[in-house]
Design a protein around this motif. Sequence first.
Motif, short mmCIF file in Angstrom:
data_model
loop_
_atom_site.label_atom_id
_atom_site.label_comp_id
_atom_site.label_asym_id
_atom_site.label_seq_id
_atom_site.Cartn_x
_atom_site.Cartn_y
_atom_site.Cartn_z
N ARG A 27 0.84 -1.21 0.00
CA ARG A 27 0.00 0.00 0.00
C ARG A 27 0.87 1.25 0.00
NH1 ARG A 27 -5.47 -0.93 1.67
NH2 ARG A 27 -5.72 -3.05 2.39
N ALA A 28 1.95 1.21 0.76
CA ALA A 28 2.86 2.36 0.81
C ALA A 28 3.47 2.63 -0.56
CB ALA A 28 3.96 2.11 1.84
N LEU A 29 3.92 1.58 -1.22
CA LEU A 29 4.50 1.75 -2.56
C LEU A 29 3.47 2.30 -3.54
CD1 LEU A 29 6.71 -1.44 -2.88
CD2 LEU A 29 7.47 0.93 -2.65
N PHE A 30 2.23 1.82 -3.43
CA PHE A 30 1.16 2.31 -4.30
C PHE A 30 1.01 3.82 -4.15
CE2 PHE A 30 -3.28 3.61 -4.69
CZ PHE A 30 -3.53 3.27 -6.00
N TRP A 31 0.87 4.29 -2.91
CA TRP A 31 0.67 5.73 -2.69
C TRP A 31 1.91 6.55 -3.03
CZ3 TRP A 31 -3.92 7.34 -2.92
CH2 TRP A 31 -4.97 6.58 -2.44
N LEU A 32 3.08 5.97 -2.80
CA LEU A 32 4.32 6.68 -3.13
C LEU A 32 4.49 6.86 -4.64
CD1 LEU A 32 6.78 5.12 -0.56
CD2 LEU A 32 6.17 7.53 -0.72
N ILE A 33 3.89 5.97 -5.42
CA ILE A 33 3.99 6.06 -6.88
C ILE A 33 2.83 6.83 -7.49
CG2 ILE A 33 3.94 4.69 -9.00
CD1 ILE A 33 5.50 2.52 -7.39
N VAL A 34 1.62 6.53 -7.05
CA VAL A 34 0.42 7.13 -7.64
C VAL A 34 0.30 8.62 -7.36
CG1 VAL A 34 -2.10 7.13 -7.52
CG2 VAL A 34 -0.88 5.00 -7.77
N THR A 35 0.56 9.04 -6.13
CA THR A 35 0.36 10.45 -5.77
C THR A 35 1.24 11.40 -6.59
OG1 THR A 35 -0.32 9.78 -3.57
CG2 THR A 35 0.26 12.09 -3.87
N PRO A 36 2.55 11.17 -6.68
CA PRO A 36 3.33 12.08 -7.53
C PRO A 36 2.89 12.04 -8.99
CG PRO A 36 4.79 10.79 -6.15
CD PRO A 36 3.42 10.23 -5.97
#
Length: 71
Positions: A27-36
């Motif tokens: 989940r952390a990787l998802f948000w770290l990639i999707v948000t930027p």
Amino acid sequence: MKPSTLAALLSFVIPGAGQLYNGHIWRALFWLIVTPGLWIGSGGLFGWVCHLIAAWTAWHKAQEHADTLTR
């Protein structure tokens, strides 16, 4: 400070940090990639939405975890 509040604050500052704090690596990787990607791709229009959703999901998962510990 409650762990759920800290998780939400971390994820609001850096999307994915709260998920990482909760131990949810994917989940952390998802948000770290999707948000930027959304910040750049939408010219900033949808980036703030991702920040809020990431903070809410970090808070929610930390609350769920706390609830399972108190049962």
